[in-house]
Design a protein around this motif. Sequence first.
Motif, mmCIF file in Angstrom:
data_model
loop_
_atom_site.group_PDB
_atom_site.id
_atom_site.type_symbol
_atom_site.label_atom_id
_atom_site.label_comp_id
_atom_site.label_asym_id
_atom_site.label_seq_id
_atom_site.Cartn_x
_atom_site.Cartn_y
_atom_site.Cartn_z
ATOM 1 N N GLY A 94 0.770 -1.188 -0.080
ATOM 2 C CA GLY A 94 0.059 -0.122 0.016
ATOM 3 C C GLY A 94 0.924 1.267 0.050
ATOM 4 N N GLU A 95 0.362 2.305 0.223
ATOM 5 C CA GLU A 95 0.860 3.772 0.228
ATOM 6 C C GLU A 95 2.036 3.891 1.240
ATOM 7 O OE1 GLU A 95 -1.979 6.747 0.511
ATOM 8 O OE2 GLU A 95 -3.466 5.784 -0.594
ATOM 9 N N MET A 96 1.804 3.199 2.444
ATOM 10 C CA MET A 96 3.096 3.467 3.432
ATOM 11 C C MET A 96 4.175 2.797 2.762
ATOM 12 S SD MET A 96 3.716 4.888 6.441
ATOM 13 C CE MET A 96 2.206 4.889 7.108
ATOM 14 N N GLY A 97 4.082 1.445 2.312
ATOM 15 C CA GLY A 97 5.344 0.889 1.580
ATOM 16 C C GLY A 97 5.772 1.592 0.550
ATOM 17 N N ARG A 101 9.565 2.768 -0.023
ATOM 18 C CA ARG A 101 10.342 2.567 -1.260
ATOM 19 C C ARG A 101 10.970 3.795 -1.966
ATOM 20 N NH1 ARG A 101 6.783 -1.785 -0.509
ATOM 21 N NH2 ARG A 101 5.210 -0.687 -2.247
ATOM 22 N N THR A 102 10.020 4.906 -2.058
ATOM 23 C CA THR A 102 10.495 5.900 -3.247
ATOM 24 C C THR A 102 10.883 7.139 -2.540
ATOM 25 O OG1 THR A 102 8.041 6.612 -2.876
ATOM 26 C CG2 THR A 102 8.487 5.097 -4.523
ATOM 27 N N GLU A 103 11.015 7.516 -1.343
ATOM 28 C CA GLU A 103 11.650 8.598 -0.897
ATOM 29 C C GLU A 103 12.839 8.425 -0.946
ATOM 30 O OE1 GLU A 103 12.181 12.413 1.080
ATOM 31 O OE2 GLU A 103 10.071 11.159 0.420
ATOM 32 N N ARG A 104 13.481 9.451 -1.512
ATOM 33 C CA ARG A 104 14.952 9.597 -1.994
ATOM 34 C C ARG A 104 16.076 9.509 -0.751
ATOM 35 N NH1 ARG A 104 17.926 6.928 -5.083
ATOM 36 N NH2 ARG A 104 19.823 7.925 -4.718
ATOM 37 N N SER A 105 15.879 10.194 0.166
ATOM 38 C CA SER A 105 16.632 10.435 1.341
ATOM 39 C C SER A 105 16.538 8.995 2.054
ATOM 40 C CB SER A 105 16.204 11.389 2.254
ATOM 41 O OG SER A 105 14.772 11.529 2.889
#
Length: 125
Positions: A94-97, A101-105
């Motif tokens: 879902g959105e939390m995962g 997985r996508t946040e660059r920092s």
Amino acid sequence: MDNHKTYCPAINLRGLTAIILSMACLLPSMTLAADNDYPTAARVDYVIGCMAANGQDYLTMQQCSCSIDVIAEQLSYDDYEAVATVMGMQEQRGEMGVLFRTERSMQDDVEHFRSVQADADLRCF
């Protein structure tokens, strides 16, 4: 007439100086150990996971113990804990995962941990 004398031991300045210098020499190593002092439970958890992935024998236990020691030298426990949280959350659906997985920092932190772990593997395995 009061004939009481107060006892005041002579201070040995050389001895006192030696003690102060000895303590000063120990402070940097004590600070470093405190900065990177991982709780025993965290070290054991890492070793158990490492052994599950690499084998259940005495040599593997020694190598996995070495690995977490190398990681602790290079990464503060707070950073280690944050990366472990991110890696655990990446497995969520879902959105939390997706966020983890996508946040660059967060990805940069995971990549840094993986490079530290790769160094530990080279030094210990």
